[in-house]
Design a protein around this motif. Structure first.
Motif, PDB file in Angstrom:
ATOM      1  N   GLU A 101       0.829  -1.201   0.000  1.00 11.97           N
ATOM      2  CA  GLU A 101       0.000   0.000   0.000  1.00 11.97           C
ATOM      3  C   GLU A 101       0.867   1.255   0.000  1.00 11.97           C
ATOM      4  O   GLU A 101       0.544   2.248  -0.643  1.00 11.97           O
ATOM      5  N   GLU A 102       1.984   1.166   0.727  1.00 13.18           N
ATOM      6  CA  GLU A 102       2.891   2.317   0.814  1.00 13.18           C
ATOM      7  C   GLU A 102       4.251   1.830   1.263  1.00 13.18           C
ATOM      8  O   GLU A 102       4.363   0.916   2.091  1.00 13.18           O
ATOM      9  N   ARG A 127      -0.801   7.472   2.694  1.00 13.32           N
ATOM     10  CA  ARG A 127      -2.033   6.757   2.406  1.00 13.32           C
ATOM     11  C   ARG A 127      -2.907   6.657   3.659  1.00 13.32           C
ATOM     12  O   ARG A 127      -2.412   6.484   4.774  1.00 13.32           O
TER      13      ARG A 127
END
Length: 264
Positions: free
Chosen positions: A236-237, A250
């Motif tokens: 996701e990050e 995020r």
């Protein structure tokens, strides 16, 4: 068609890797490069796929799509007539020898001393003579602070000491990549520092490529070159520790870090 190799070889590369359990996708077309000598921590909620990354690297889990590369070679496949085909046992055995892993549970042989635990792999798998294996094992046990415990059996050691033996045992195989899966989560808080200090030493003094799954955010921030936040089988990050923990971009990352802080 043979998949393109990276121009500059990372030590570990996940290239479009997918892993499913029935209808559940645990790794979803994952791309991840880890440079030689880099320490990468993987964080994220339960079920996000982070431990599956390590298990796939150890070939404890098969993958359903994509390719994993280690040290410039495909891990679970091999090249034959210009194409990648499923690897045979000899290829898998050779590739596994490049990777060491320490689990949450120590998995030491209970009938062997600390020294014997660290000698077994080099003698049986690498063909080292017992004298050389003994010298290597003793040096590594001294490095992890257990020079006075060579002849102790696992039952005579604390949890922290057993985990340090497990780290020395993995290092005795001279891996190029070390994997750590929640290695402190089964330990009492007062002995966690014994193990984290050993990993700090590895990071600072040994040119090993390392991936660590951990729930200890402070430890990950302290020793990592990069932190990857996993969510839904994907990254996701990812960023430097200071940036990710101080200024996550995020929303899911912010929610996770907030929940972790509240739980402490």
């Amino acid at each position: 068609m043979t998949e393109d190799r990276p121009a500059v070889e990372p030590m570990v590369r996940f290239q479009g890797v997918t892993k499913r359990y029935g209808d559940l996708t645990v790794l979803d077309n994952l791309d991840l490069d880890v440079s030689p000598g880099e320490m990468v921590s993987i964080i994220g909620p339960s079920g996000s796929g982070k431990t599956t990354v390590l298990r796939a690297l150890m070939t404890l889990e098969s993958i359903d799509g994509g390719t994993i590369w280690v040290d410039g070679e495909p891990l679970t496949h091999m090249e034959k007539n210009g194409v990648l085909v499923p690897a045979n046992k000899a290829h898998l055995r050779r590739m596994r020898s490049k990777i060491g892993m320490c689990f949450q549970h120590f998995n030491l042989f209970p009938h062997m001393t600390a020294l014997q635990n660290c000698m077994e792999g080099p003698v049986m798998s690498l063909g080292l003579k017992k004298g050389e294996a003994r010298e290597r094992a003793a040096e590594l046990l001294e490095m992890v602070g257990l020079a006075d415990k060579l002849d102790h059996y696992p039952a005579q050691l604390s949890g922290g000491q057993q985990q340090r033996v497990a780290i020395a045992r993995a290092l005795a195989m001279r891996p190029k990549v070390m994997l750590f899966d929640e290695v402190t989560s089964a330990l009492d808080p007062e002995v966690t520092g014994e193990v984290t200090n050993v990993i700090r030493t590895l990071v600072s003094e040994h040119n090993l490529t390392m991936l660590m799954v951990t729930h200890q955010m402070g430890f990950a921030r302290d020793i990592s070159d990069r932190v990857c936040f996993f969510y839904g089988g994907q990254i996701e990050e990812q960023d430097s520790p200071d940036e990710l923990f101080t200024n996550p971009k995020r929303e899911r990352t912010r929610q996770f870090l907030s929940a972790v802080r509240e739980a402490v």
